[in-house]
Design a protein around this motif. Sequence first.
Motif, PDB file in Angstrom:
ATOM      1  N   ALA A 157      58.543  57.439  61.079  1.00  0.00           N
ATOM      2  CA  ALA A 157      57.105  57.638  61.001  1.00  0.00           C
ATOM      3  C   ALA A 157      56.560  57.761  62.420  1.00  0.00           C
ATOM      4  CB  ALA A 157      56.428  56.472  60.297  1.00  0.00           C
ATOM      5  N   SER A 158      55.622  58.644  62.605  1.00  0.00           N
ATOM      6  CA  SER A 158      54.892  58.730  63.859  1.00  0.00           C
ATOM      7  C   SER A 158      53.566  58.042  63.661  1.00  0.00           C
ATOM      8  CB  SER A 158      54.675  60.192  64.243  1.00  0.00           C
ATOM      9  OG  SER A 158      55.902  60.821  64.501  1.00  0.00           O
ATOM     10  N   VAL A 159      53.250  57.152  64.568  1.00  0.00           N
ATOM     11  CA  VAL A 159      52.031  56.363  64.450  1.00  0.00           C
ATOM     12  C   VAL A 159      51.047  56.831  65.507  1.00  0.00           C
ATOM     13  CG1 VAL A 159      51.074  54.042  64.503  1.00  0.00           C
ATOM     14  CG2 VAL A 159      53.366  54.414  63.586  1.00  0.00           C
TER      15      VAL A 159
ATOM     16  N   VAL B  15      48.024  56.489  67.971  1.00  0.00           N
ATOM     17  CA  VAL B  15      47.397  55.423  68.728  1.00  0.00           C
ATOM     18  C   VAL B  15      46.023  55.916  69.158  1.00  0.00           C
ATOM     19  CG1 VAL B  15      47.564  54.004  70.791  1.00  0.00           C
ATOM     20  CG2 VAL B  15      49.640  54.634  69.546  1.00  0.00           C
TER      21      VAL B  15
END
Length: 90
Positions: A85-87, A89
């Motif tokens: 998963a890419s989170v 920010v």
Amino acid sequence: MQADAEAVVEEFTPKGPEQEPGTLSFRVYRDPARSDYLLFVEHFADQAAYDAHTGSAAYQDLVAGRFADLVADFVEIDHELVSEASVAVS
């Protein structure tokens, strides 16, 4: 010796992983509970990229050479990605 080991890692990163097109990510973590422990988490495009990484002059000099002389134990474990998963920010 921990400071010496971390200095080798700092010297290696721009000479090795940052110059290797097949290195997708290279991170080294210090365990705050164990001052003499480093965790390397590396992600390569394929086996050829990993082989190029470990066969590079920078790796041979700094990791297989100087770093290896500073560590008591080195464990390498290969894993296959199951989920990612890419989170974002903010």
